[in-house]
Write an enzyme that holds these catalytic residues in place. Structure first.
Site, short mmCIF file in Angstrom:
data_model
loop_
_atom_site.label_atom_id
_atom_site.label_comp_id
_atom_site.label_asym_id
_atom_site.label_seq_id
_atom_site.Cartn_x
_atom_site.Cartn_y
_atom_site.Cartn_z
N PHE A 127 32.29 36.01 41.27
CA PHE A 127 32.47 34.57 41.53
C PHE A 127 33.71 34.39 42.39
O PHE A 127 34.79 34.81 42.03
CB PHE A 127 32.62 33.75 40.24
CG PHE A 127 32.70 32.28 40.51
CD1 PHE A 127 31.56 31.54 40.79
CD2 PHE A 127 33.93 31.63 40.54
CE1 PHE A 127 31.64 30.17 41.08
CE2 PHE A 127 34.02 30.26 40.82
CZ PHE A 127 32.87 29.54 41.09
N ASP A 214 40.49 39.47 44.33
CA ASP A 214 40.48 38.06 43.92
C ASP A 214 41.08 37.98 42.52
O ASP A 214 40.43 38.25 41.52
CB ASP A 214 39.03 37.54 43.94
CG ASP A 214 38.92 36.09 43.47
OD1 ASP A 214 39.91 35.56 42.92
OD2 ASP A 214 37.84 35.49 43.65
N LYS A 243 44.27 29.61 39.84
CA LYS A 243 44.21 29.03 38.50
C LYS A 243 45.55 28.93 37.75
O LYS A 243 46.09 27.85 37.61
CB LYS A 243 43.19 29.78 37.64
CG LYS A 243 41.76 29.50 38.10
CD LYS A 243 40.73 29.95 37.09
CE LYS A 243 39.35 29.40 37.36
NZ LYS A 243 38.50 30.19 38.26
C1 LIG Z 1 37.73 29.95 39.45
C2 LIG Z 1 37.63 31.05 40.41
C3 LIG Z 1 37.54 30.82 41.80
C4 LIG Z 1 37.43 29.42 42.37
O1 LIG Z 1 38.57 28.67 42.16
P1 LIG Z 1 38.55 27.08 42.44
O2 LIG Z 1 39.98 26.68 42.25
O3 LIG Z 1 37.62 26.46 41.46
O4 LIG Z 1 38.09 26.89 43.84
C5 LIG Z 1 37.53 31.91 42.64
N1 LIG Z 1 37.59 33.16 42.16
C6 LIG Z 1 37.67 33.43 40.85
C7 LIG Z 1 37.77 34.85 40.38
C8 LIG Z 1 37.68 32.39 39.92
O5 LIG Z 1 37.74 32.65 38.62
#
Ligand SMILES: *Cc1c(COP(=O)(O)O)cnc(C)c1O
Length: 395
Positions: A127, A214, A243
């Site tokens: 994701f 990521d 986050k």
């Molecule tokens: C939540 C998340 C995203 C997206 O972040 P947003 O602030 O909602 O755009 C991207 N990568 C990972 C691994 C995530 O957990």
């Protein structure tokens, strides 16, 4: 009729305030928070240091534009570089934006090396966000369906499968980067193997690909180290954060090192709000408190306590397939869809999340005490037990 666009399946509850690891709804009912705004509220709710720092900064300067030097942004970039070993930082406002920056950086890196249609290797069940490029990089059809045409330029492989990556490389000369999460969060709390990360790091160096990680969910002490990649003792070329970085104040970052540093030049990328003084002060304060109160060590300890607790209380249940995770990222995988548990737990005063249909995801604030961890295990275990038993009766 609500005037909100119907993009979320919202729970029928609204919180008015929070304190520490507890949230309070309109009726004044108290909830133990094991969601933390989906791995966002690093310091819990209403942390006095954060509240004070934000209030003071708001009185001084909230926003002034990247047309000018922004002092808290410079300070935060120094701090993040020192913690991560990265060379430079671009600030934005969210995880998908941080990944957009990483994807653009990889493409520009490719073009600078004469590769006209650069490709990026991504993982199944990944994701990376919901903008067009990041949903295309995401390995979940539910996120993509209806938004075709997808952004081209991504090759998908199974997670933790180096042979699959080597095989893509053999058949495609245009690969410029690999992008993956050190712990797949939305995908169901699946950690990358340390050996996979180390071998992939070597392969990227050999092939002159950018190793892009990521850390939007796993970063900022959540796994017990500042960043998830540190468990494998390697260094990425690009890392994305968001986050937990601002403990609830929106901020994202794309960091670059070595071959990825210096790729962006003035005019290549930008963000109006990115790195504004208010968000940077929230992030600096988050980092200060994590350091001062050893929340890295605490995340490691509480996470171990939570997992060993559930292993003990749920050990006789055939419906529990796996209990896994690292630091304050815990997944309890059941043998059936369990979205219903979210409401059952909420009715009992516990906030939890379910992801990938059948995995309970626990990503509490990093300020949990031992008593909080025990309370989570003691109160959630019987709910899981009853859910599994009730389902058996119904069947
Ligand atoms: C939540 C998340 C995203 C997206 O972040 P947003 O602030 O909602 O755009 C991207 N990568 C990972 C691994 C995530 O957990």
């Amino acid at each position: 009729m609500s005037h909100l666009m119907n993009t979320y399946g919202r729970q029928p509850i609204a919180f008015t305030h929070g304190k520490g690891v507890r949230l309070y709804d309109e009726a004044g009912r108290e909830y133990l928070d094991a969601v933390a705004g989906v791995a966002v509220n690093t310091l819990g709710h209403g942390h006095p240091d954060l509240v004070q720092a934000i209030a003071a900064q708001a009185a001084e300067l909230i926003h002034c534009s990247n047309l000018y030097r922004v002092l808290p942004q410079e300070k935060l970039s120094d701090r993040l570089a020192a913690l991560s070993g990265m060379d430079e930082v671009f600030f934005c406002n969210s995880g998908c934006e941080a990944n957009e920056a990483a994807i653009k950086l990889a493409r520009l890196y490719g073009h600078q090396r004469g590769i006209e249609l650069p490709g990026i290797i991504v993982m199944e069940h990944a994701f990376h966000g919901r903008t067009l490029a990041t949903l295309s990089a995401t390995g979940n059809r539910k996120v993509q369906a209806g938004f075709e045409p997808l952004t081209p330029g991504f090759y998908r492989v199974p997670f933790n499968d180096l042979a699959a990556i080597r095989s893509i490389a053999e058949h495609n000369r245009n690969v410029v980067a690999v992008l993956f999460e050190p712990v797949q969060g939305e995908g169901g709390i699946h950690p990358a193997d340390a050996a996979f990360m180390r071998e992939l790091r070597e392969l990227c160096t050999q092939q002159q690909w950018l190793f892009m990680i990521d850390e939007v969910q796993s970063g900022i002490a959540r796994t017990g180290t500042w960043f998830g990649f540190q468990h494998a003792g390697i260094e990425p070329d690009v890392m994305t954060l968001a986050k937990g970085l601002g403990s609830g104040v929106p901020i994202g970052a794309c960091l670059a090192r070595g071959p990825a540093a210096g790729v962006f030049k003035p005019g290549n990328h930008g963000s109006t709000f990115g790195g504004n003084p208010l968000a940077c002060i929230a992030a600096l304060t988050t980092l200060d408190v994590v350091e001062r109160d050893d929340l890295r060590g605490n995340a490691a300890r509480q996470g171990d306590l939570i997992r060993s607790g559930f292993r003990e209380t749920l050990k006789d249940l055939a419906g529990v397939k796996d209990i896994r995770g690292v630091g304050m990222m815990t997944g309890i995988e059941l043998d059936r869809p369990c979205g219903e548990l979210v409401g059952l737990a909420r009715d009992a005063g516990l906030l939890i999340n379910v992801t990938a249909d059948s995995t309970i995801r626990l990503v509490p604030p990093l300020v949990y005490t031992e008593a909080d961890s025990r309370e989570l295990v003691d109160r959630l275990s019987p709910i899981i037990r009853n859910f599994l038993a009730g389902q058996q009766l119904a069947a």
